[in-house]
Design a protein around this motif. Structure first.
Motif, short mmCIF file in Angstrom:
data_model
loop_
_atom_site.label_atom_id
_atom_site.label_comp_id
_atom_site.label_asym_id
_atom_site.label_seq_id
_atom_site.Cartn_x
_atom_site.Cartn_y
_atom_site.Cartn_z
N GLU A 194 6.12 3.37 11.76
CA GLU A 194 6.12 1.94 12.00
C GLU A 194 5.17 1.19 11.07
OE1 GLU A 194 5.97 4.30 14.26
OE2 GLU A 194 8.00 4.04 15.07
N ARG A 195 4.27 1.92 10.41
CA ARG A 195 3.32 1.25 9.52
C ARG A 195 3.94 0.90 8.16
NH1 ARG A 195 -2.76 3.40 7.84
NH2 ARG A 195 -3.41 1.48 6.80
N ILE A 196 5.04 1.56 7.82
CA ILE A 196 5.61 1.36 6.49
C ILE A 196 6.10 -0.07 6.26
CG2 ILE A 196 7.44 2.11 4.92
CD1 ILE A 196 7.21 4.89 6.18
N PRO A 197 6.87 -0.69 7.21
CA PRO A 197 7.34 -2.06 6.95
C PRO A 197 6.20 -3.07 6.83
CG PRO A 197 8.62 -1.03 8.71
CD PRO A 197 7.46 -0.13 8.44
N SER A 198 5.03 -2.75 7.37
CA SER A 198 3.91 -3.69 7.28
C SER A 198 3.46 -3.90 5.84
CB SER A 198 2.73 -3.20 8.12
OG SER A 198 2.17 -2.02 7.57
N LEU A 199 3.85 -3.00 4.94
CA LEU A 199 3.49 -3.16 3.53
C LEU A 199 4.15 -4.38 2.91
CD1 LEU A 199 3.80 0.51 2.19
CD2 LEU A 199 1.70 -0.82 2.44
N LEU A 200 5.34 -4.73 3.38
CA LEU A 200 6.11 -5.77 2.70
C LEU A 200 5.54 -7.17 2.90
CD1 LEU A 200 9.70 -4.36 3.11
CD2 LEU A 200 8.10 -4.07 1.25
N PRO A 201 5.17 -7.59 4.13
CA PRO A 201 4.51 -8.89 4.25
C PRO A 201 3.20 -8.95 3.46
CG PRO A 201 5.27 -8.13 6.39
CD PRO A 201 5.45 -6.98 5.44
N LEU A 202 2.47 -7.84 3.45
CA LEU A 202 1.23 -7.77 2.67
C LEU A 202 1.55 -7.92 1.19
CD1 LEU A 202 -1.58 -5.13 3.34
CD2 LEU A 202 -1.14 -6.08 1.10
N GLY A 203 2.60 -7.25 0.75
CA GLY A 203 2.99 -7.34 -0.65
C GLY A 203 3.41 -8.74 -1.05
N ARG A 204 4.13 -9.44 -0.15
CA ARG A 204 4.53 -10.82 -0.47
C ARG A 204 3.32 -11.74 -0.56
NH1 ARG A 204 8.94 -9.61 2.86
NH2 ARG A 204 7.97 -10.59 4.68
N ALA A 205 2.34 -11.51 0.30
CA ALA A 205 1.10 -12.30 0.22
C ALA A 205 0.42 -12.07 -1.13
CB ALA A 205 0.16 -11.93 1.37
N LEU A 206 0.43 -10.81 -1.57
CA LEU A 206 -0.17 -10.49 -2.87
C LEU A 206 0.58 -11.18 -4.01
CD1 LEU A 206 -2.07 -8.86 -4.71
CD2 LEU A 206 -0.43 -6.96 -4.56
N LEU A 207 1.91 -11.10 -3.98
CA LEU A 207 2.70 -11.70 -5.06
C LEU A 207 2.51 -13.21 -5.11
CD1 LEU A 207 6.07 -9.73 -4.99
CD2 LEU A 207 3.99 -9.28 -6.28
N ASP A 208 2.45 -13.85 -3.94
CA ASP A 208 2.24 -15.31 -3.91
C ASP A 208 0.94 -15.69 -4.63
OD1 ASP A 208 4.57 -15.69 -2.51
OD2 ASP A 208 3.60 -15.87 -0.55
N GLU A 209 -0.10 -14.88 -4.40
CA GLU A 209 -1.39 -15.21 -5.00
C GLU A 209 -1.45 -14.84 -6.48
OE1 GLU A 209 -4.78 -14.09 -2.62
OE2 GLU A 209 -3.66 -14.40 -0.76
N LEU A 210 -0.75 -13.77 -6.87
CA LEU A 210 -0.74 -13.39 -8.27
C LEU A 210 -0.09 -14.45 -9.15
CD1 LEU A 210 0.19 -9.58 -8.19
CD2 LEU A 210 -2.04 -10.61 -8.64
N ARG A 211 0.89 -15.17 -8.58
CA ARG A 211 1.59 -16.19 -9.36
C ARG A 211 0.67 -17.32 -9.81
NH1 ARG A 211 5.66 -15.19 -5.22
NH2 ARG A 211 7.44 -14.10 -6.15
N THR A 212 -0.40 -17.55 -9.07
CA THR A 212 -1.28 -18.68 -9.40
C THR A 212 -2.69 -18.23 -9.80
OG1 THR A 212 -1.91 -18.90 -7.05
CG2 THR A 212 -0.03 -20.20 -7.82
N ALA A 213 -2.89 -16.93 -9.96
CA ALA A 213 -4.25 -16.42 -10.20
C ALA A 213 -4.74 -16.65 -11.63
CB ALA A 213 -4.30 -14.92 -9.89
N GLU A 214 -3.85 -16.89 -12.60
CA GLU A 214 -4.22 -17.12 -14.00
C GLU A 214 -5.16 -16.02 -14.50
OE1 GLU A 214 -5.75 -21.08 -14.30
OE2 GLU A 214 -3.81 -22.00 -13.94
#
Length: 281
Positions: A194-214
């Motif tokens: 059950e812990r595996i799907p929890s990676l995806l919301p975390l990953g989306r949060a990471l991608l959102d921030e990488l887009r604006t991190a410069e």
């Protein structure tokens, strides 16, 4: 868990798992990438601990750390590093070495706390130009729906094996040559399916921030020495991002025949590249 030599004691930070190796005066912090954990550094820690007090941290959401991750995600990770250093009584400047997501955290830590960082090694760091397309596809909402649906029909253990297979083929140019303990380190934190799907919301949060991190701007304007390391066969963050980057080429290294995680793929070659840089303090 906090390990010093052969002795292990309780972590000094609630909910954060980390290991301390060596007793040298200068501290080196090691930060893993997405879906990885502190065991990814096991093959290089013994040599690094000859010259440093090495602290390898499981960031929230990964490994044995139970502290929940919060938004903004990268700021949460930077603060986690600061909490560990404070708990360990580290007041002087430290060196940081991060792989992939851990490289981003290392760079942001040096920018946020310049008085606490003396140099940083950024290994296969994403988003120097754009967020890798493979990351965007893997972390999408359709991918999460497909993963959750698929997990319900798979026998226990199959998903963890699949995750391990996928990650080893992304991380290493020669996955068949990896030590079995390294492969186990990739999948053991996800023994609970059950812990595996929890990676995806975390990953989306990471991608959102990488887009604006410069990040390219931060590398160019860093107030501490920066070494960039890339694997020539990295499929996630290709070494070609170095072309045209405003950064001294002396401290940019491309490891031939290496994948996304040199610390498990070619640890000797990685050490050969980073040890001279780390010793210039």
């Amino acid at each position: 868990m906090r390990a010093m030599g052969a002795v292990a004691v309780e972590s000094l930070v609630d909910g954060v798992n980390y290991a301390v190796t060596g007793d040298r005066e200068h501290t080196l912090v090691l930060l893993h990438g997405f879906a990885d954990n502190a065991t990814t550094w096991n093959r290089v820690v013994p040599r690094l601990a000859v010259d440093h007090r090495v602290i390898a941290i499981d960031l929230p959401g990964f490994g044995a750390t139970t502290r929940p991750w919060t938004r903004p995600l990268l700021a949460c990770y930077v603060q986690t590093v600061r909490d560990v250093l404070d708990a360990e009584g580290v007041t002087g400047p430290v060196s940081l070495m991060g792989n992939s997501m851990g490289a981003v955290v290392s760079l942001l830590f040096a920018a946020r706390f310049p008085q606490l960082a003396d140099r940083i090694v950024l290994i296969d760091m994403p988003s120097l130009r754009t967020v890798p397309r493979l990351w965007r596809l893997a972390m999408s909402r359709p991918a999460e729906v497909a993963l959750r649906t698929g997990l319900r029909s798979l026998p226990q253990g199959t998903a963890q094996y699949g995750l391990g297979w996928f990650y080893t083929h992304i991380a290493a140019a020669r996955p068949g040559a990896l030590d079995p303990s390294v492969r186990k380190g990739f999948v053991s934190p996800y023994a609970i399916r059950e812990r595996i799907p929890s990676l995806l919301p975390l990953g989306r949060a990471l991608l959102d921030e990488l887009r604006t991190a410069e990040l390219a701007t931060l590398v160019a304007s860093a107030t501490v020495p920066v070494q960039l390391v890339f694997g020539s066969r990295d499929m996630l963050t290709p070494a070609r991002v170095l072309r045209g980057l405003s950064h001294p080429k002396d401290d940019a290294v491309v490891l031939r025949g290496c994948g996304h995680c040199p610390q498990v793929d070619q640890p000797t070659e990685l050490l050969t590249a980073v040890l001279p840089f780390l010793s210039r303090r």
